[in-house]
Motif scaffolding. Structure first.
Motif, PDB file in Angstrom:
ATOM      1  N   ASP A  19      27.225  -0.733   0.603  1.00  0.00           N
ATOM      2  CA  ASP A  19      27.596  -0.771  -0.808  1.00  0.00           C
ATOM      3  C   ASP A  19      26.379  -0.658  -1.718  1.00  0.00           C
ATOM      4  O   ASP A  19      26.526  -0.505  -2.929  1.00  0.00           O
ATOM      5  CB  ASP A  19      28.362  -2.058  -1.119  1.00  0.00           C
ATOM      6  CG  ASP A  19      29.600  -2.209  -0.245  1.00  0.00           C
ATOM      7  OD1 ASP A  19      30.323  -1.203  -0.084  1.00  0.00           O
ATOM      8  OD2 ASP A  19      29.817  -3.309   0.296  1.00  0.00           O
ATOM      9  N   ARG A  78      25.121  -3.917  11.061  1.00  0.00           N
ATOM     10  CA  ARG A  78      26.446  -3.875  10.439  1.00  0.00           C
ATOM     11  C   ARG A  78      27.178  -5.199  10.667  1.00  0.00           C
ATOM     12  O   ARG A  78      27.778  -5.757   9.744  1.00  0.00           O
ATOM     13  CB  ARG A  78      27.250  -2.699  11.002  1.00  0.00           C
ATOM     14  CG  ARG A  78      28.576  -2.508  10.331  1.00  0.00           C
ATOM     15  CD  ARG A  78      29.316  -1.261  10.818  1.00  0.00           C
ATOM     16  NE  ARG A  78      29.434  -1.255  12.266  1.00  0.00           N
ATOM     17  CZ  ARG A  78      29.015  -0.268  13.054  1.00  0.00           C
ATOM     18  NH1 ARG A  78      28.443   0.801  12.542  1.00  0.00           N
ATOM     19  NH2 ARG A  78      29.174  -0.343  14.368  1.00  0.00           N
ATOM     20  N   THR A  79      27.092  -5.735  11.878  1.00  0.00           N
ATOM     21  CA  THR A  79      27.738  -7.016  12.173  1.00  0.00           C
ATOM     22  C   THR A  79      27.158  -8.131  11.305  1.00  0.00           C
ATOM     23  O   THR A  79      27.902  -8.942  10.737  1.00  0.00           O
ATOM     24  CB  THR A  79      27.568  -7.363  13.667  1.00  0.00           C
ATOM     25  OG1 THR A  79      28.212  -6.347  14.443  1.00  0.00           O
ATOM     26  CG2 THR A  79      28.163  -8.726  13.998  1.00  0.00           C
ATOM     27  N   GLY A  97      29.566 -11.303   4.388  1.00  0.00           N
ATOM     28  CA  GLY A  97      30.702 -11.161   3.466  1.00  0.00           C
ATOM     29  C   GLY A  97      30.308 -10.426   2.247  1.00  0.00           C
ATOM     30  O   GLY A  97      30.841 -10.393   1.218  1.00  0.00           O
ATOM     31  N   TYR A 127      25.724  -7.815   8.404  1.00  0.00           N
ATOM     32  CA  TYR A 127      26.148  -7.540   7.024  1.00  0.00           C
ATOM     33  C   TYR A 127      27.576  -8.038   6.812  1.00  0.00           C
ATOM     34  O   TYR A 127      27.878  -8.700   5.831  1.00  0.00           O
ATOM     35  CB  TYR A 127      26.037  -6.039   6.749  1.00  0.00           C
ATOM     36  CG  TYR A 127      26.446  -5.650   5.353  1.00  0.00           C
ATOM     37  CD1 TYR A 127      25.510  -5.629   4.329  1.00  0.00           C
ATOM     38  CD2 TYR A 127      27.760  -5.307   5.056  1.00  0.00           C
ATOM     39  CE1 TYR A 127      25.877  -5.272   3.040  1.00  0.00           C
ATOM     40  CE2 TYR A 127      28.123  -4.944   3.775  1.00  0.00           C
ATOM     41  CZ  TYR A 127      27.185  -4.932   2.770  1.00  0.00           C
ATOM     42  OH  TYR A 127      27.550  -4.578   1.483  1.00  0.00           O
ATOM     43  N   ASP A 128      28.466  -7.698   7.757  1.00  0.00           N
ATOM     44  CA  ASP A 128      29.868  -8.088   7.624  1.00  0.00           C
ATOM     45  C   ASP A 128      30.034  -9.600   7.658  1.00  0.00           C
ATOM     46  O   ASP A 128      30.893 -10.143   6.953  1.00  0.00           O
ATOM     47  CB  ASP A 128      30.700  -7.444   8.749  1.00  0.00           C
ATOM     48  CG  ASP A 128      30.830  -5.939   8.580  1.00  0.00           C
ATOM     49  OD1 ASP A 128      30.545  -5.400   7.480  1.00  0.00           O
ATOM     50  OD2 ASP A 128      31.206  -5.267   9.570  1.00  0.00           O
ATOM     51  N   ARG A 129      29.222 -10.294   8.452  1.00  0.00           N
ATOM     52  CA  ARG A 129      29.288 -11.754   8.515  1.00  0.00           C
ATOM     53  C   ARG A 129      28.905 -12.413   7.198  1.00  0.00           C
ATOM     54  O   ARG A 129      29.413 -13.479   6.855  1.00  0.00           O
ATOM     55  CB  ARG A 129      28.384 -12.291   9.616  1.00  0.00           C
ATOM     56  CG  ARG A 129      29.092 -12.410  10.930  1.00  0.00           C
ATOM     57  CD  ARG A 129      28.267 -13.216  11.904  1.00  0.00           C
ATOM     58  NE  ARG A 129      28.078 -12.358  13.067  1.00  0.00           N
ATOM     59  CZ  ARG A 129      26.999 -12.305  13.792  1.00  0.00           C
ATOM     60  NH1 ARG A 129      25.969 -13.045  13.522  1.00  0.00           N
ATOM     61  NH2 ARG A 129      26.928 -11.499  14.818  1.00  0.00           N
ATOM     62  N   TYR A 151      20.837  -1.586   6.627  1.00  0.00           N
ATOM     63  CA  TYR A 151      22.271  -1.360   6.542  1.00  0.00           C
ATOM     64  C   TYR A 151      22.763  -2.089   5.304  1.00  0.00           C
ATOM     65  O   TYR A 151      22.678  -3.315   5.213  1.00  0.00           O
ATOM     66  CB  TYR A 151      23.005  -1.880   7.783  1.00  0.00           C
ATOM     67  CG  TYR A 151      24.485  -1.586   7.714  1.00  0.00           C
ATOM     68  CD1 TYR A 151      24.958  -0.311   7.987  1.00  0.00           C
ATOM     69  CD2 TYR A 151      25.393  -2.569   7.345  1.00  0.00           C
ATOM     70  CE1 TYR A 151      26.311  -0.018   7.896  1.00  0.00           C
ATOM     71  CE2 TYR A 151      26.748  -2.294   7.258  1.00  0.00           C
ATOM     72  CZ  TYR A 151      27.196  -1.015   7.528  1.00  0.00           C
ATOM     73  OH  TYR A 151      28.534  -0.730   7.424  1.00  0.00           O
TER      74      TYR A 151
END
Length: 159
Positions: free
Chosen positions: A42, A152-153, A159, A155-157, A39
């Motif tokens: 970008d 995804r979680t 930043g 990845y989002d953590r 994942y």
């Protein structure tokens, strides 16, 4: 939500195309017929820092537990899932170190269309399916959705 049809499960390439088409943000890395799914929506994460949430292997290059070299059509899907998902399907994960040797979980790692503990990475909550088909299509899709969400979680953590 991922849906896997009979046509998506015919071979490793069809499987990978279906997953990439339906789940957003996936980047793949392929070599020697094997594909690693990450994942990275970008596409900017340093490839050395990526960790796959699923892999599709087509031969015995990494291990021979599933005898994937038995014919050209055999492949194994490996999915890293949340602990609760693993335990709901397969019970508690083995406690021995992952990655050193085939872990004796009492299953036949060559069985097809069956949710199995990964032969090496079961302690890390990885599930494997050799030649997924009708019996495992729906549960495998659900596991891939969960693994994708978990990736995804993470990845989002970061930043």
């Amino acid at each position: 939500m991922l849906e896997l049809t009979h046509a998506d499960l015919v071979d490793a390439s069809s499987f990978v195309r279906a997953v990439v088409r339906q789940l957003p943000g996936i980047v793949t890395s392929a070599g020697s017929g094997d594909t690693f799914l990450f994942y990275d929506p970008d596409g900017i994460t340093d490839p050395a820092r990526r960790f796959p949430f699923a892999t599709v292997v087509t031969g015995d290059r990494y291990d021979s537990a599933s005898h994937l070299d038995r014919d050209a059509a055999t492949y194994r899907v490996n999915v890293g899932v949340p602990r609760a998902a693993y335990e709901e399907l397969l019970g508690p994960a083995p406690r021995q170190p992952a990655g050193d040797e085939v872990i004796d979980t009492g299953v036949d790692h060559t069985a097809t269309d069956t949710l199995l503990p990964h032969p090496f990475y079961a302690p890390l909550h990885w599930i494997a399916v050799v030649n997924p088909a009708e019996r495992t299509a729906v549960p495998l899709a659900r596991l891939l959705d969960q693994s994708h969400a978990q990736a995804r979680t993470r990845y989002d953590r970061r930043g």
